[in-house]
Design an enzyme around this catalytic site. Structure first.
Site, PDB file in Angstrom:
ATOM      1  N   LEU A 130       0.823  -1.216   0.000  1.00  0.00           N
ATOM      2  CA  LEU A 130       0.000   0.000   0.000  1.00  0.00           C
ATOM      3  C   LEU A 130       0.857   1.266   0.000  1.00  0.00           C
ATOM      4  O   LEU A 130       2.041   1.224   0.332  1.00  0.00           O
ATOM      5  CB  LEU A 130      -0.919  -0.017   1.233  1.00  0.00           C
ATOM      6  CG  LEU A 130      -1.795  -1.272   1.384  1.00  0.00           C
ATOM      7  CD1 LEU A 130      -2.705  -1.148   2.608  1.00  0.00           C
ATOM      8  CD2 LEU A 130      -2.637  -1.517   0.140  1.00  0.00           C
ATOM      9  N   PRO A 131       0.233   2.416  -0.349  1.00  0.00           N
ATOM     10  CA  PRO A 131       1.039   3.627  -0.517  1.00  0.00           C
ATOM     11  C   PRO A 131       1.525   4.293   0.774  1.00  0.00           C
ATOM     12  O   PRO A 131       2.523   5.007   0.736  1.00  0.00           O
ATOM     13  CB  PRO A 131       0.097   4.569  -1.272  1.00  0.00           C
ATOM     14  CG  PRO A 131      -1.262   4.034  -1.073  1.00  0.00           C
ATOM     15  CD  PRO A 131      -1.146   2.579  -0.823  1.00  0.00           C
ATOM     16  N   THR A 146       6.184   0.574   2.075  1.00  0.00           N
ATOM     17  CA  THR A 146       7.220   1.360   2.756  1.00  0.00           C
ATOM     18  C   THR A 146       6.510   2.376   3.636  1.00  0.00           C
ATOM     19  O   THR A 146       5.830   3.277   3.124  1.00  0.00           O
ATOM     20  CB  THR A 146       8.110   2.105   1.734  1.00  0.00           C
ATOM     21  OG1 THR A 146       8.734   1.145   0.903  1.00  0.00           O
ATOM     22  CG2 THR A 146       9.177   2.915   2.447  1.00  0.00           C
ATOM     23  N   LYS A 179       8.950  10.903  -0.248  1.00  0.00           N
ATOM     24  CA  LYS A 179       8.250  10.215   0.846  1.00  0.00           C
ATOM     25  C   LYS A 179       9.262   9.459   1.719  1.00  0.00           C
ATOM     26  O   LYS A 179       9.246   9.562   2.943  1.00  0.00           O
ATOM     27  CB  LYS A 179       7.227   9.236   0.254  1.00  0.00           C
ATOM     28  CG  LYS A 179       6.599   8.303   1.284  1.00  0.00           C
ATOM     29  CD  LYS A 179       5.773   7.199   0.617  1.00  0.00           C
ATOM     30  CE  LYS A 179       5.929   5.896   1.369  1.00  0.00           C
ATOM     31  NZ  LYS A 179       5.151   4.796   0.872  1.00  0.00           N
ATOM     32  N   LYS A 239      15.407  -0.211   5.291  1.00  0.00           N
ATOM     33  CA  LYS A 239      15.016   0.250   3.943  1.00  0.00           C
ATOM     34  C   LYS A 239      15.221   1.764   3.797  1.00  0.00           C
ATOM     35  O   LYS A 239      15.738   2.242   2.792  1.00  0.00           O
ATOM     36  CB  LYS A 239      13.551  -0.160   3.709  1.00  0.00           C
ATOM     37  CG  LYS A 239      12.754   0.697   2.776  1.00  0.00           C
ATOM     38  CD  LYS A 239      12.776   0.214   1.362  1.00  0.00           C
ATOM     39  CE  LYS A 239      12.140   1.267   0.465  1.00  0.00           C
ATOM     40  NZ  LYS A 239      12.113   0.967  -0.907  1.00  0.00           N
TER      41      LYS A 239
HETATM   42  P1  NAD Z   1       0.695   2.461  -6.122  1.00  0.00           P
HETATM   43  O1  NAD Z   1       0.020   3.724  -5.687  1.00  0.00           O
HETATM   44  O2  NAD Z   1       0.888   2.201  -7.562  1.00  0.00           O
HETATM   45  O3  NAD Z   1      -0.119   1.201  -5.530  1.00  0.00           O
HETATM   46  C1  NAD Z   1      -0.718   1.173  -4.272  1.00  0.00           C
HETATM   47  C2  NAD Z   1      -2.105   0.576  -4.435  1.00  0.00           C
HETATM   48  O4  NAD Z   1      -2.714   0.381  -3.151  1.00  0.00           O
HETATM   49  C3  NAD Z   1      -3.061   1.475  -5.221  1.00  0.00           C
HETATM   50  O5  NAD Z   1      -3.514   0.764  -6.356  1.00  0.00           O
HETATM   51  C4  NAD Z   1      -4.194   1.768  -4.232  1.00  0.00           C
HETATM   52  O6  NAD Z   1      -5.466   1.843  -4.859  1.00  0.00           O
HETATM   53  C5  NAD Z   1      -4.102   0.560  -3.324  1.00  0.00           C
HETATM   54  N1  NAD Z   1      -4.740   0.732  -2.021  1.00  0.00           N
HETATM   55  C6  NAD Z   1      -4.656   1.778  -1.154  1.00  0.00           C
HETATM   56  N2  NAD Z   1      -5.358   1.510  -0.030  1.00  0.00           N
HETATM   57  C7  NAD Z   1      -5.887   0.265  -0.189  1.00  0.00           C
HETATM   58  C8  NAD Z   1      -6.708  -0.578   0.609  1.00  0.00           C
HETATM   59  N3  NAD Z   1      -7.141  -0.194   1.820  1.00  0.00           N
HETATM   60  N4  NAD Z   1      -7.062  -1.810   0.128  1.00  0.00           N
HETATM   61  C9  NAD Z   1      -6.621  -2.198  -1.089  1.00  0.00           C
HETATM   62  N5  NAD Z   1      -5.835  -1.457  -1.896  1.00  0.00           N
HETATM   63  C10 NAD Z   1      -5.493  -0.231  -1.451  1.00  0.00           C
HETATM   64  O7  NAD Z   1       2.066   2.420  -5.328  1.00  0.00           O
HETATM   65  P2  NAD Z   1       3.360   1.507  -5.674  1.00  0.00           P
HETATM   66  O8  NAD Z   1       4.269   2.279  -6.529  1.00  0.00           O
HETATM   67  O9  NAD Z   1       2.889   0.156  -6.069  1.00  0.00           O
HETATM   68  O10 NAD Z   1       4.024   1.446  -4.222  1.00  0.00           O
HETATM   69  C11 NAD Z   1       3.497   0.641  -3.186  1.00  0.00           C
HETATM   70  C12 NAD Z   1       4.437   0.685  -2.012  1.00  0.00           C
HETATM   71  O11 NAD Z   1       5.713   0.206  -2.410  1.00  0.00           O
HETATM   72  C13 NAD Z   1       4.672   2.096  -1.458  1.00  0.00           C
HETATM   73  O12 NAD Z   1       4.710   2.016  -0.051  1.00  0.00           O
HETATM   74  C14 NAD Z   1       6.010   2.512  -2.056  1.00  0.00           C
HETATM   75  O13 NAD Z   1       6.706   3.439  -1.238  1.00  0.00           O
HETATM   76  C15 NAD Z   1       6.720   1.158  -2.090  1.00  0.00           C
HETATM   77  N6  NAD Z   1       7.775   1.062  -3.114  1.00  0.00           N
HETATM   78  C16 NAD Z   1       7.569   1.519  -4.371  1.00  0.00           C
HETATM   79  C17 NAD Z   1       8.579   1.407  -5.328  1.00  0.00           C
HETATM   80  C18 NAD Z   1       8.368   1.904  -6.740  1.00  0.00           C
HETATM   81  O14 NAD Z   1       9.360   1.982  -7.480  1.00  0.00           O
HETATM   82  N7  NAD Z   1       7.144   2.202  -7.151  1.00  0.00           N
HETATM   83  C19 NAD Z   1       9.795   0.806  -4.990  1.00  0.00           C
HETATM   84  C20 NAD Z   1       9.971   0.292  -3.695  1.00  0.00           C
HETATM   85  C21 NAD Z   1       8.943   0.436  -2.765  1.00  0.00           C
END
Ligand code: NAD
Length: 297
Positions: A64-65, A95, A245, A170
């Site tokens: 999740l975000p 994260t 973030k 991390k």
């Molecule tokens: P994203 O916004 O693409 O995906 C997150 C998803 O969670 C969204 O689709 C949102 O609708 C969903 N969501 C939110 N609340 C919810 C709930 N209660 N139930 C179900 N779904 C819900 O974000 P992302 O890029 O996939 O990143 C996700 C996590 O991974 C973050 O914490 C980010 O910091 C971490 N991260 C991202 C990257 C990257 O390169 N994108 C790399 C490492 C870590």
């Protein structure tokens, strides 16, 4: 195994797809119906509700975000924690700050559930290729239980310590990443300002004491390396807003222990300013443009 998966966004989507590929039965839930459709196309089942996603699940994974989203999903009256079978293992890959990771895991423990934090490094590319690094915090035995599932989505699984330690490790890593990316970008710009070829300068520094991951694997100067965001208008990759973030989380952690993080503080300020200049959605290596002269030189 039956796996309940929450959040099939940029990272969660391909991670869930890799679990399906490995033969697991994935019941996915996301607040965005379009994303859920995408997950179904890769072989997951779409759950109608959070409660349905955890029904019969042996493992529950969330990607999740934010910390608010993690608390919202698991805790409170409408929280899904109570509906998770006590024998299931809960793995939060989001994260978030270490305090929230510890709090939610402690509440889970009070309710006889086991939860670990397992944030990832490796970005969307790593999520697609199944080569993520999982940086876990939680009881040793729980991480051993998680290992075979995590290995369907990643190449390395580390235990940093107890609950919350995965999040701390991390953000230490990402703070350092921001710092060496900025240092790399300013060195390349200074060299270019003096007429050096950034590709030649990169080769020299790679063979010298300035070598680092940003220079070697993710060069921020356009055209020096193929297949990196710098050579694709800084699109794709790890967005400036996400780096912001993570730097915010690093500063929050530093504050709580009075740790001196002058470089991390400066990196946060530079990335915040860069994001505010229209680069929020661009890859974090676009910080190279921050140093560019107005005439484009
Ligand atoms: P994203 O916004 O693409 O995906 C997150 C998803 O969670 C969204 O689709 C949102 O609708 C969903 N969501 C939110 N609340 C919810 C709930 N209660 N139930 C179900 N779904 C819900 O974000 P992302 O890029 O996939 O990143 C996700 C996590 O991974 C973050 O914490 C980010 O910091 C971490 N991260 C991202 C990257 C990257 O390169 N994108 C790399 C490492 C870590």
């Amino acid at each position: 195994m039956k796996i309940g998966f929450f959040g099939v966004g940029h990272m969660g989507g391909p991670m869930a797809a890799n679990l399906v590929k490995a033969g697991h039965e994935v019941s996915a839930f996301d607040l965005v119906p379009e994303l859920l459709k995408g997950a179904v196309e890769t072989g997951a089942k779409a759950a109608d509700s959070a409660a349905q996603a955890v029904q019969g699940a042996e493992v529950v994974i969330s990607m999740l975000p934010s910390a608010g989203a993690v608390r919202g999903l698991y805790l409170g009256e409408t929280g899904v924690l109570k509906q998770v079978d006590p024998s299931a293992l809960i793995i939060d890959c989001s994260t978030i700050d270490a305090d929230t990771a510890r709090d939610v895991a402690a509440i889970a423990r009070e309710q006889d559930r086991v939860m670990i934090d397992a944030p990832v490094s490796g970005g969307v590319g790593g999520a697609k290729a199944g080569t993520l690094t999982f940086i876990c915090g939680g009881p040793e035995d729980a991480i051993q239980r998680a290992r075979p599932v995590l290995e369907c989505m990643g190449a390395q699984v580390f235990r940093a310590g107890d609950n919350g330690a995965g999040q701390l490790a991390k953000i230490c890593n990402n703070m350092l990443l921001a710092i060496h990316m900025i240092g790399t970008a300013e060195a390349l710009q200074m060299g270019a300002d003096h007429g050096l070829d950034p590709a030649v300068l990169s080769e020299i520094m790679k063979a010298s004491s300035g070598d680092n991951w940003s220079l070697d694997k993710y060069n921020p100067w356009p055209g020096v390396m193929e297949n990196v965001p710098a050579s694709n208008e800084y699109d794709g990759g790890f967005a400036v807003k996400l780096m912001n973030k993570d730097l915010g989380l690093a500063l929050q952690a530093a504050l709580s222990t009075q740790s001196a993080t002058p470089m991390g503080n400066l990196a946060k300020s530079l990335y915040a300013a860069h994001g505010n200049h229209g680069y929020s959605e661009k890859d974090f290596s676009s910080i190279q443009r921050f140093f560019r002269h107005k005439d484009g030189g």
